[in-house]
Design a protein around this motif. Structure first.
Motif, PDB file in Angstrom:
ATOM      1  N   PRO A  44      16.190  15.434  22.575  1.00  0.00           N
ATOM      2  CA  PRO A  44      16.836  16.661  23.056  1.00  0.00           C
ATOM      3  C   PRO A  44      16.292  17.926  22.400  1.00  0.00           C
ATOM      4  O   PRO A  44      17.050  18.771  21.948  1.00  0.00           O
ATOM      5  CB  PRO A  44      18.313  16.437  22.698  1.00  0.00           C
ATOM      6  N   GLU A  53      16.533  21.484  30.689  1.00  0.00           N
ATOM      7  CA  GLU A  53      16.520  20.303  29.828  1.00  0.00           C
ATOM      8  C   GLU A  53      15.062  19.932  29.554  1.00  0.00           C
ATOM      9  O   GLU A  53      14.176  20.247  30.352  1.00  0.00           O
ATOM     10  CB  GLU A  53      17.207  19.119  30.520  1.00  0.00           C
ATOM     11  N   ASP A  62      27.117  13.879  33.145  1.00  0.00           N
ATOM     12  CA  ASP A  62      26.701  13.971  31.735  1.00  0.00           C
ATOM     13  C   ASP A  62      25.185  13.799  31.640  1.00  0.00           C
ATOM     14  O   ASP A  62      24.527  13.554  32.645  1.00  0.00           O
ATOM     15  CB  ASP A  62      27.435  12.941  30.861  1.00  0.00           C
ATOM     16  N   ARG A  96      22.450  16.927  34.076  1.00  0.00           N
ATOM     17  CA  ARG A  96      23.504  17.126  35.086  1.00  0.00           C
ATOM     18  C   ARG A  96      22.921  17.594  36.410  1.00  0.00           C
ATOM     19  O   ARG A  96      23.124  18.724  36.839  1.00  0.00           O
ATOM     20  CB  ARG A  96      24.524  18.129  34.544  1.00  0.00           C
ATOM     21  N   ARG A 107      28.931  19.555  19.465  1.00  0.00           N
ATOM     22  CA  ARG A 107      28.125  18.903  20.482  1.00  0.00           C
ATOM     23  C   ARG A 107      28.198  19.814  21.691  1.00  0.00           C
ATOM     24  O   ARG A 107      29.283  20.134  22.161  1.00  0.00           O
ATOM     25  CB  ARG A 107      28.747  17.545  20.786  1.00  0.00           C
ATOM     26  N   TRP A 108      27.046  20.259  22.183  1.00  0.00           N
ATOM     27  CA  TRP A 108      27.115  21.211  23.287  1.00  0.00           C
ATOM     28  C   TRP A 108      26.164  20.840  24.408  1.00  0.00           C
ATOM     29  O   TRP A 108      25.218  20.093  24.218  1.00  0.00           O
ATOM     30  CB  TRP A 108      26.852  22.629  22.786  1.00  0.00           C
ATOM     31  N   SER A 109      26.439  21.368  25.564  1.00  0.00           N
ATOM     32  CA  SER A 109      25.598  21.077  26.715  1.00  0.00           C
ATOM     33  C   SER A 109      25.711  22.220  27.715  1.00  0.00           C
ATOM     34  O   SER A 109      26.663  22.999  27.696  1.00  0.00           O
ATOM     35  CB  SER A 109      26.046  19.782  27.385  1.00  0.00           C
ATOM     36  N   ASP A 131      25.627  23.132  31.812  1.00  0.00           N
ATOM     37  CA  ASP A 131      25.781  22.574  33.156  1.00  0.00           C
ATOM     38  C   ASP A 131      25.477  23.668  34.171  1.00  0.00           C
ATOM     39  O   ASP A 131      26.206  24.652  34.264  1.00  0.00           O
ATOM     40  CB  ASP A 131      27.226  22.049  33.314  1.00  0.00           C
TER      41      ASP A 131
END
Ligand code: ADP
Ligand code: ZN
Ligand code: ZN
Length: 736
Positions: free
Chosen positions: A13, A94, A328, A331, A725-727, A729
């Motif tokens: 990541p 990503e 998840d 995405r 913890r991040w993401s 979308d």
């Protein structure tokens, strides 16, 4: 001259590529691009994809390590698929290595060779034919030789007929009695005849087959109007031109019944791709598609990553379905990515639905998609009659009004089947103490636990936590613990008691764990009168020709949700469920039970159908500036406490503001990006972690993506980013 370096995308990541020296004694060449390579990474070994071969301007930077091995003799990920996946990496922001890892079947991602897709058979040699009488009577080799005497047998057939067949056949091979030969593929022949298309279907098929190159189509037609028939004709045309067809279906739409329909109609091998396959099976389908052997691939969400070297058509059935969005990891939205691929492959893309997403309808209005409509039910089936049942002040049993129970009784008495739809599994959504008001909560999510097994077990539908139901209230020791509200189990219990002469079947995730579970349950009831109780699993897929009454219980929650998509989802669900009734000669009836009989949504749906609802809903979205009139991105954070999650988002917001301020003034003024304040997520705690989110909204996509391109590196580098913890979308569907 310094050696060329391999620039590798790795499944880690980190938003960058990694350079390696070539493996010892190997000169990198430009056609190494797209091959898999095994490399050391820290103390681990990883498999990545060579993205570039670069010649360093000066000496290779010190500290570079050599790659261990290039795994492919020729590029594995190249051409259109490689390019589309790189587009997806840019769009989702990503790392390409993570996107590739998501797209490839597990074994291939881990470095295994592409599996053999050749099917093999065994046959007797002349020697074997002459001397097989010498084999010991009754032994396995003797048995196999007897089968082979009748003609070559496929390995699959042998495996199905005998355990340890391989050992036995090897024995024959050693003695020169049998030999292995490649099976010559013979396409199965079409056994079912196509119905004569009605004029609207014919118009749709004509438009599709006349298309050369990329063109997106929205095929809007009520349930049972014959959309699948249109797909089948277009696919047959595609096959006749020697091209491959990819068909995406929602998770619960891919039933054995549906596959059988494709197989018997197309007269071609249909490869299915779904979550029920094991790794080896997935890899085989992937390899067969890549080699052009698989001509029709039908699959759920991740089938959108299938290589299509000879693509001719992409179909997305039930394009509005929520299961197309991956929730998840990477995405992606399978429908949107299918369109990107369709464009890159220069093939038509058909999106079909009875209840299209507002995004797709908006695209039709903007002239971006061509609109094909089927307004009538195919064959001689009539549309069901819908009736709103006002249940205010009515005595309810397990949520059912007396009139509803009467209607169910009438339907089964006349030999019909009834579907009672309730979108909540379990016995009851809450266990409450009647004396003090205590209710059972998930310790990890702080939300009510669902009561299961008639009150004995408690289960969290968010994190899976399970526990025994307490005997007494933990707060006041009262024994008056009562399940509140209604789930499918409770409905089943009441209906089974009330109608004890017909079968009552509950169909939800609890009773249909296996893919063929649903089919087996439905086979049990067959055509006889009976009652089905279920969740949205029943909303589509399996054909129930004898279904004459559909009752929908508990639609009121969807009428008053804070989610801006709640109405769209409710309208889609109500119509999809209604579409299950009266699929054949018997007229169908649909009852909606509600405490809000005057709600405009219900009347729009009944008066003008989905188009009327969609028109007014689009107007509301436009007024509120919601999608499809804006584009969203959601930054989510989870941490051990809410402060940590919010601190990260506050710092991220700062970084976003700084980047926004540095964007060229013209771009910023014309196309603003709104950065909202961080807030706790609508579900602020889940599985023991606290959750917060930050929403970005923009009228146009490009400035939103430029802003994220600028800001994400600084956000990655934030000290707060290591604590949460991040993401990110892009185009979130659920804002929680
Ligand atoms: P949808 O995909 O829109 O729900 P289907 O293609 O499954 O509709 O068609 C519904 C039913 O009508 C199926 O049983 C199908 O075989 C039948 N059907 C479809 N088109 C025709 C037609 N032109 N004539 C007769 N029957 C048809
Ligand atoms: Zn109590
Ligand atoms: Zn939980």
């Amino acid at each position: 001259m310094p050696p060329a370096l391999l620039r590798v995308a790795l499944p880690v990541p980190l938003p960058r590529m990694f350079d390696y020296l070539p493996p010892p004694e190997r000169m990198p060449a430009s056609d190494d691009i797209g091959r898999r390579v095994r490399v050391p990474f820290g103390t681990r070994e990883l498999v990545g994809i060579v993205m570039d071969v670069v010649s360093p301007v000066s000496d290779a930077p010190p500290g570079l390590r050599p790659a261990l091995e290039i795994l492919d003799a020729a590029p594995l990920l190249d051409g259109e698929l490689a390019e589309s996946l790189q587009w997806l990496a840019r769009y989702t922001h990503e790392p390409p290595g993570e996107v590739f890892a998501t797209a490839l079947p597990t074994s291939i991602r881990h470095g295994d060779a592409l599996p053999d897709t050749q099917a093999w058979s065994w046959q007797l040699t002349a020697e074997g034919a002459a001397r097989r009488a010498q084999l010991r009577q009754g032994s396995r080799p003797c048995q196999i030789a007897e089968w082979l005497a009748a003609g070559p047998a496929a390995e699959d057939t042998l495996a199905a007929r005998m355990e340890k067949w391989r050992e036995a056949v090897r024995g024959l091979h050693k003695r020169g009695f049998a030999e292995r030969v490649a099976t010559v593929a013979t396409a199965p022949s079409a056994t079912a005849a196509a119905p004569l298309l009605n004029p609207e279907q014919q118009t749709a098929v004509d438009a599709l087959v006349a298309t050369d190159g990329f063109a997106p189509f929205l095929l809007e037609g009520i349930t049972g109007s014959g959309k699948t028939e249109v797909y089948l004709h277009a696919i047959a045309h595609c096959l006749a031109r020697g091209r491959q067809a990819l068909v995406l279906v929602p998770e619960i739409g891919l039933t054995p019944q549906m596959l059988a329909r494709f197989r018997t109609r197309l007269g071609a091998t249909v490869h299915a791709l779904h979550s029920g396959l094991n790794d080896a099976e997935r890899a085989r389908v992937w390899a067969a598609a890549r080699r052009g052997e698989a001509r029709v691939i039908v699959g759920t969400r991740s089938a959108v990553f299938t290589p299509l070297p000879e693509a001719g058509l992409i179909v997305i059935d039930e394009e509005h379905d929520g299961s197309y969005k991956q929730q998840d990891g990477i995405r992606y939205h399978a429908r949107d990515f299918a369109l990107v691929r369709g464009k890159a492959l220069a093939v038509p893309v058909v999106m079909g639905s009875a209840t299209p997403s507002l995004e797709s309808l908006h695209n039709v209005r903007q002239g971006r998609y061509r609109h094909l409509r089927l307004r009538m039910r195919a064959g001689d089936a009539l549309p069901p009659r819908v009736r709103i049942l006002d249940v205010r002040k009515r005595p309810l049993q397990a949520g059912l009004a007396p009139e509803t129970l009467d209607a169910i009784g009438r339907a089964v008495a006349t030999g019909g089947q009834v579907l009672v739809f309730k979108n909540r599994r379990g016995y009851a959504p809450v266990l409450m103490c009647h004396d003090c008001g205590w209710n059972a909560q998930c310790p990890r999510c702080d939300t009510p636990l669902t009561v299961h097994d008639n009150g004995r077990r408690l289960l969290c539908h968010h994190c899976g936590h399970r526990q025994q139901a307490p005997e007494a209230c933990p707060d006041c020791e009262s024994l008056a613990l009562q399940p509140q509200g209604v789930g499918t189990e409770r409905l089943e219990e009441l209906l089974a008691r009330h109608f004890d002469t017909v079968p009552v079947l509950r169909i939800d995730r609890g009773t249909t764990q296996r893919r063929d579970g649903l089919a087996k349950l439905l086979d049990r009831i067959g055509e006889q009168p009976g009652i089905l109780v279920g969740t949205q699993i029943l909303a589509k897929g399996h054909d129930l020709p004898n279904l004459t009454l559909v009752v929908v219980v508990g639609i009121d929650e969807g009428l008053f949700s804070s989610d801006f998509r709640a109405h769209e989802k409710l309208a889609q669900q109500l119509l999809q469920v209604a579409g299950r009734a009266g699929r054949s000669q018997r007229p169908g009836e649909v009852w909606w039970q509600t405490h809000h009989p005057d709600h405009p949504l219900l009347h729009q749906l009944i008066g003008g159908g989905y188009p009327a609802f969609a028109g007014s809903e689009l107007a509301q979205r436009q007024a509120a500036g919601f999608p499809p009139f804006s584009h969203l991105a959601l930054l989510r954070a989870e941490a051990r406490d809410m402060d940590t999650a919010q601190a990260f988002l506050r710092a991220a917001r700062q970084a976003l503001e700084t980047s926004l301020a540095s964007m060229p003034a013209g771009c910023r003024d014309e196309n603003p990006v709104t950065i909202y304040d961080p807030i706790p997520a609508p579900m602020p705690k889940r599985a023991g972690l606290y959750r917060a989110q930050l929403l970005l909204s923009a009228a146009q996509r490009p400035p939103l993506h430029s802003l994220l391109d600028m800001a994400l590196l600084p956000i990655h580098a934030l000290p707060q980013a290591r604590k949460a913890r991040w993401s990110l979308d892009i185009d979130p569907v659920d804002l929680y």
